[in-house]
Design an enzyme around this catalytic site. Structure first.
Site, mmCIF file in Angstrom:
data_model
loop_
_atom_site.group_PDB
_atom_site.id
_atom_site.type_symbol
_atom_site.label_atom_id
_atom_site.label_comp_id
_atom_site.label_asym_id
_atom_site.label_seq_id
_atom_site.Cartn_x
_atom_site.Cartn_y
_atom_site.Cartn_z
ATOM 1 N N HIS A 200 75.481 19.184 -14.084
ATOM 2 C CA HIS A 200 75.048 19.846 -12.840
ATOM 3 C C HIS A 200 75.856 19.369 -11.645
ATOM 4 C CE1 HIS A 200 72.404 16.612 -11.143
ATOM 5 N NE2 HIS A 200 72.221 16.286 -12.409
ATOM 6 N N GLU A 251 70.037 22.014 -10.552
ATOM 7 C CA GLU A 251 69.354 21.334 -11.658
ATOM 8 C C GLU A 251 68.214 20.483 -11.129
ATOM 9 O OE1 GLU A 251 68.656 17.774 -14.322
ATOM 10 O OE2 GLU A 251 69.322 17.861 -12.255
ATOM 11 N N HIS A 360 69.304 9.558 -7.155
ATOM 12 C CA HIS A 360 68.353 10.205 -6.249
ATOM 13 C C HIS A 360 68.139 9.389 -4.971
ATOM 14 C CE1 HIS A 360 66.456 12.444 -9.941
ATOM 15 N NE2 HIS A 360 67.750 12.676 -9.791
HETATM 16 N N1 BES Z 1 70.235 13.136 -14.373
HETATM 17 C C1 BES Z 1 68.843 13.340 -14.238
HETATM 18 C C2 BES Z 1 68.125 13.179 -15.562
HETATM 19 C C3 BES Z 1 67.939 11.776 -16.039
HETATM 20 C C4 BES Z 1 67.534 10.773 -15.195
HETATM 21 C C5 BES Z 1 68.107 11.507 -17.371
HETATM 22 C C6 BES Z 1 67.360 9.489 -15.677
HETATM 23 C C7 BES Z 1 67.909 10.244 -17.869
HETATM 24 C C8 BES Z 1 67.545 9.233 -16.996
HETATM 25 C C9 BES Z 1 68.555 14.731 -13.697
HETATM 26 O O1 BES Z 1 69.456 15.098 -12.706
HETATM 27 C C10 BES Z 1 67.194 14.747 -13.084
HETATM 28 O O2 BES Z 1 67.014 14.149 -12.060
HETATM 29 N N2 BES Z 1 66.239 15.421 -13.734
HETATM 30 C C11 BES Z 1 64.916 15.491 -13.203
HETATM 31 C C12 BES Z 1 64.106 16.496 -13.969
HETATM 32 C C13 BES Z 1 64.488 17.931 -13.715
HETATM 33 C C14 BES Z 1 63.711 18.841 -14.613
HETATM 34 C C15 BES Z 1 64.263 18.284 -12.259
HETATM 35 C C16 BES Z 1 64.230 14.150 -13.337
HETATM 36 O O3 BES Z 1 64.568 13.374 -14.237
HETATM 37 O O4 BES Z 1 63.341 13.888 -12.552
HETATM 38 ZN ZN ZN Z 2 69.002 13.954 -10.944
#
Ligand code: BES
Ligand code: ZN
Length: 481
Positions: A200, A251, A360
């Protein structure tokens, strides 16, 4: 109205087919045409769909097929009705999901060339470039700008290697103003079959979305897939199948971009045979390099990733170590594809929980990781994945195990029974791995059907894989009680 039309078509198909006594089947279009030439009065091609055909043929014609050496498949598949045959060719993915497609490792020359030119500095530069937008939060103008600039960057990259088989487009969404970016390398021989890698492009920060550098999450993934593809270009790799490289929008707010893309591809019956997700590749938080996320992904593809790393990255300068881990939820874009029935895999930077703790936040910056050495390993794995699944143009067709080949396995009182159906290849090795990828049994076999006494094994799920002399493999999970 549509149903009526379909009915009329069906009736006219059946009309044609009733000139002789026979049965319905699906088979490769090429085989169907050859058969039709040999025995024109005994076979009718009722429907052509991409490289597959629905046929009606006599028993005698089918025997003729059996006697021939078919180089690209098991011959034909019997279908109980015309409707079933049409359903099978129109939804090849459903079939692939039910049976066990697996992939071969045959492209040593192309892979070795590509992984030798993967450049760590390029990855670093690209991460810094993306970090430089300050934020790529999907509603911000800078996010759309990043997408438009990436399109130009990818176009320029393809042009600098004179690739006329490459195009780049923006994919506009209804759920966000930010577009996704898709690069297409059109397959030279089987363009209708797709291999996708993606990550993403957007970012987010819980401290305020106007400062979300997103260096690891997920500038690293975009930089990783870009460098993998550049290596393919630098080594003049021309794929048999179509490759698509995707930078997804939005994403971070719930997989919006990838969901719209996977939905559209599904609705259009796009035959995506494998999807690789690259989200967070540059933080080295675990003792192993790669953590294969085993939930919301395909067990078969994960096993293939392990096979790739066993084959290409066992030791030396390209060494990569791996383990498995869980996200416990659909944590990135691979879940969009999985949700639409496609096969995906997600090699991740660390075991879940040991990953980059700065994501984040405004602190997700490149300087935290030092160098792009960790991401370099993922770029190599990405190149291996693309080359081995898309295959080189003109590579001496080691036939892939057909999607119609099925492996049946069963364990009863310590005895493993196996039965490969629908393959003309001879399988000569059987392996059993546990879900952590550890080899627990490795045995030579002489027939495609048989039984083997298992060693003492703890209760759980294992992966049984069989390899053929043609270097193909097929695998299936089995429960050992
Ligand atoms: N890169 C993250 C996913 C992630 C975070 C995988 C930590 C493994 C460990 C992704 O960008 C993300 O932040 N995903 C969201 C969920 C999505 C459905 C909005 C999350 O993990 O909160
Ligand atoms: Zn993320």
């Amino acid at each position: 109205m549509k149903t009526l039309l379909t009915l009329c078509l069906l009736v006219s198909f059946l009309g044609q087919a009733q000139n002789f006594e026979g049965f319905h089947a699906t088979m490769s279009l090429q085989d169907a045409k050859e058969l039709k030439k040999d025995v024109p009065a005994q076979v009718e091609i009722l429907k052509e769909y991409r490289n597959e055909a629905v046929v009606y043929m006599t028993e005698e014609a089918s025997h003729l097929l059996h006697d021939r050496v078919l180089v690209h498949g098991p011959g034909y598949i019997f279908m109980p009705s015309l409707e079933a045959a049409i359903e099978a060719v129109e939804h090849p993915r459903n079939r692939a999901r039910n049976s066990l497609l697996s992939f071969s490792i045959t492209e040593d020359v192309a892979v070795d060339a590509a992984i030798n030119v993967i450049n760590t500095q390029n990855i670093e530069n690209h991460i810094l470039e993306l970090e430089g937008y300050g934020t790529r939060y999907h509603t911000m103008a800078s996010a759309t700008q990043a997408a438009e600039d990436l399109k130009v960057k990818w176009e320029d990259m393809a042009a600098s290697y004179s690739r006329t088989d490459v195009s780049v487009r923006l994919f506009n969404h209804s759920g966000t103003g930010m577009p996704s970016v898709i690069m297409t390398i059109t397959g030279a021989e089987i363009p209708e079959e797709f291999v996708v890698v993606g990550g993403h492009l957007d970012s987010t920060s819980s401290q305020g979305n106007d400062d979300a550098p997103g260096a690891d999450d997920d500038a690293s993934g975009i930089a990783t897939i870009t460098e993998a593809v550049r290596a393919l270009f630098e080594t003049n790799f021309v794929p048999k199948r179509t490759i698509e490289v995707m930078a997804y929008a939005a994403e971070e707010i719930g997989l919006v971009g990838s969901n719209e893309i996977a939905t559209q591809y599904d609705n259009n019956n796009v035959d995506v045979i494998a999807v690789g997700q690259f989200d967070m590749t540059n933080y080295n938080g675990s003792t192993n390099d790669v953590s294969l996320i085993t939930d919301f992904t395909s067990g078969n593809l994960n096993l293939f990733m392990m096979n790739l790393m066993d084959h290409y990255n066992a030791s030396g300068e390209h060494a990569i170590t791996y383990a498995t881990s869980l996200c416990n939820y659909g944590c990135s874009d691979h879940a969009s594809w999985t949700g639409r029935g496609y096969w995906s895999t997600f090699p991740f930077e660390a075991n879940f929980g040991q990953h980059n703790g700065s994501i984040h936040t405004a602190g997700d910056v490149y300087s935290l990781s030092g160098t792009a050495v960790h991401a370099t390993k993922f770029a190599k794995l990405c190149a291996e994945f693309l080359i081995e699944i898309a295959k080189s143009e003109g590579s001496l067709g080691v036939p892939d195990v057909s999607v119609n080949t099925t492996l049946l396995v069963n364990v009863n009182q310590g005895v493993l029974q196996y039965d490969i159906q629908g393959s003309s290849q001879e399988f000569d090795a059987l392996q059993v791995h546990d879900l952590q990828g550890k080899l627990v049994l490795n045995k030579g076999i002489e027939t495609n059907q048989g039984q083997i006494a298992l060693p003492e094994m703890s209760t759980g799920i294992y992966v049984v894989s069989l390899a053929s002399a043609q270097q193909n493999s097929i695998s299936q999970k089995v429960l050992v009680k």
